[in-house]
Design a protein around this motif. Structure first.
Motif, PDB file in Angstrom:
ATOM      1  N   MET A   1       6.615  47.951  74.218  1.00  0.00           N
ATOM      2  CA  MET A   1       6.431  48.785  75.601  1.00  0.00           C
ATOM      3  C   MET A   1       7.956  49.206  76.209  1.00  0.00           C
ATOM      4  N   ILE A   2       7.848  50.300  76.763  1.00  0.00           N
ATOM      5  CA  ILE A   2       9.163  50.829  77.574  1.00  0.00           C
ATOM      6  C   ILE A   2       8.920  50.254  78.943  1.00  0.00           C
ATOM      7  N   VAL A   3       9.785  49.629  79.318  1.00  0.00           N
ATOM      8  CA  VAL A   3       9.725  48.902  80.563  1.00  0.00           C
ATOM      9  C   VAL A   3      10.627  49.589  81.628  1.00  0.00           C
ATOM     10  N   GLY A   4      11.711  50.347  81.088  1.00  0.00           N
ATOM     11  CA  GLY A   4      12.692  51.236  81.846  1.00  0.00           C
ATOM     12  C   GLY A   4      13.533  51.765  81.206  1.00  0.00           C
ATOM     13  N   ILE A   5      14.009  52.881  81.824  1.00  0.00           N
ATOM     14  CA  ILE A   5      15.004  53.946  81.072  1.00  0.00           C
ATOM     15  C   ILE A   5      16.035  54.100  82.111  1.00  0.00           C
ATOM     16  N   HIS A  98      18.088  49.385  73.870  1.00  0.00           N
ATOM     17  CA  HIS A  98      18.322  50.219  73.160  1.00  0.00           C
ATOM     18  C   HIS A  98      19.424  51.237  73.631  1.00  0.00           C
ATOM     19  N   LEU A  99      20.745  51.542  73.379  1.00  0.00           N
ATOM     20  CA  LEU A  99      21.598  52.184  73.903  1.00  0.00           C
ATOM     21  C   LEU A  99      22.173  53.232  73.048  1.00  0.00           C
ATOM     22  N   SER A 100      22.370  54.397  73.561  1.00  0.00           N
ATOM     23  CA  SER A 100      23.405  55.566  73.068  1.00  0.00           C
ATOM     24  C   SER A 100      24.230  55.897  74.023  1.00  0.00           C
ATOM     25  N   ILE A 101      25.553  55.825  73.513  1.00  0.00           N
ATOM     26  CA  ILE A 101      26.623  56.370  74.215  1.00  0.00           C
ATOM     27  C   ILE A 101      27.337  57.622  73.623  1.00  0.00           C
ATOM     28  N   SER A 102      28.180  58.532  74.382  1.00  0.00           N
ATOM     29  CA  SER A 102      28.885  59.470  73.634  1.00  0.00           C
ATOM     30  C   SER A 102      29.788  60.005  74.790  1.00  0.00           C
ATOM     31  N   HIS A 103      30.764  60.452  74.286  1.00  0.00           N
ATOM     32  CA  HIS A 103      31.824  61.295  75.015  1.00  0.00           C
ATOM     33  C   HIS A 103      32.456  62.370  74.299  1.00  0.00           C
ATOM     34  N   ASP A 104      32.510  63.631  74.979  1.00  0.00           N
ATOM     35  CA  ASP A 104      32.796  64.957  74.800  1.00  0.00           C
ATOM     36  C   ASP A 104      32.901  65.944  75.671  1.00  0.00           C
ATOM     37  N   THR A 109      28.407  59.996  78.271  1.00  0.00           N
ATOM     38  CA  THR A 109      26.895  60.009  78.663  1.00  0.00           C
ATOM     39  C   THR A 109      26.456  58.611  78.107  1.00  0.00           C
ATOM     40  N   ALA A 110      25.561  58.168  78.722  1.00  0.00           N
ATOM     41  CA  ALA A 110      24.886  56.995  78.257  1.00  0.00           C
ATOM     42  C   ALA A 110      23.226  56.852  78.651  1.00  0.00           C
ATOM     43  N   MET A 111      22.560  56.556  77.415  1.00  0.00           N
ATOM     44  CA  MET A 111      21.162  56.575  77.565  1.00  0.00           C
ATOM     45  C   MET A 111      20.611  55.154  77.164  1.00  0.00           C
ATOM     46  N   VAL A 112      19.921  54.646  78.130  1.00  0.00           N
ATOM     47  CA  VAL A 112      19.557  53.255  77.984  1.00  0.00           C
ATOM     48  C   VAL A 112      17.877  53.037  77.916  1.00  0.00           C
ATOM     49  N   VAL A 113      17.190  52.258  77.084  1.00  0.00           N
ATOM     50  CA  VAL A 113      15.819  52.068  76.955  1.00  0.00           C
ATOM     51  C   VAL A 113      15.644  50.807  77.064  1.00  0.00           C
ATOM     52  N   ALA A 114      15.016  50.257  78.125  1.00  0.00           N
ATOM     53  CA  ALA A 114      14.585  48.793  78.056  1.00  0.00           C
ATOM     54  C   ALA A 114      13.075  48.540  77.574  1.00  0.00           C
ATOM     55  N   GLU A 115      12.982  47.596  76.560  1.00  0.00           N
ATOM     56  CA  GLU A 115      11.794  47.397  75.864  1.00  0.00           C
ATOM     57  C   GLU A 115      11.370  45.937  76.104  1.00  0.00           C
ATOM     58  N   GLY A 116      10.043  45.926  76.465  1.00  0.00           N
ATOM     59  CA  GLY A 116       9.532  44.288  76.602  1.00  0.00           C
ATOM     60  C   GLY A 116       8.084  44.510  77.022  1.00  0.00           C
TER      61      GLY A 116
END
Length: 122
Positions: A1-5, A98-104, A109-116
């Motif tokens: 379950m997604i707890v936070g983004i 869960h993390l995705s980062i990018s620079h361009d 930019t970063a996107m985080v999904v917290a699962e639990g």
């Protein structure tokens, strides 16, 4: 379950200028293993830490040193939490990040999904 983004975007040039104006920020925001990275990578890690804070609901007392971004042998980033950040995550029932980062194009930019599990774990 997604707890936070959480998501965050950092202007790399503005971030570089801020680090130059306030050199103490490097030690305040980053753990020793992160400090020698290029500015674009520091900006991406800062965006990731901000995204983690947002996924946690921006808890009071969060110490930036208690959240770091590691990279495995394939280059995939991951969130590492301890102390104040781990406590906040535990209170929200977060078991995985869960993390995705990018620079361009001058942006990081970063996107985080917290699962639990939902609710507190006590």
């Amino acid at each position: 379950m997604i707890v936070g983004i959480g998501v965050d975007v950092v202007d790399i040039e503005r971030f570089r200028a801020q680090l130059e104006r306030t050199p103490a920020l490097l030690e305040r925001l980053f753990v020793p293993a992160e400090r020698g990275l290029p500015t674009r990578s520091l900006a991406a890690r800062f965006a990731a830490k901000e995204a983690v804070a947002k996924a946690l609901g921006a808890p009071a007392g969060m110490n930036w040193q208690h959240c770091s971004i590691a990279v495995d042998e394939s280059g995939a980033p991951s969130v590492v939490v301890e102390a104040t950040v781990a406590d906040a995550a535990r209170a929200r029932g977060i078991q995985a990040w869960h993390l995705s980062i990018s620079h361009d194009g001058g942006l990081a930019t970063a996107m985080v999904v917290a699962e639990g599990s939902s609710g507190t774990t006590g």
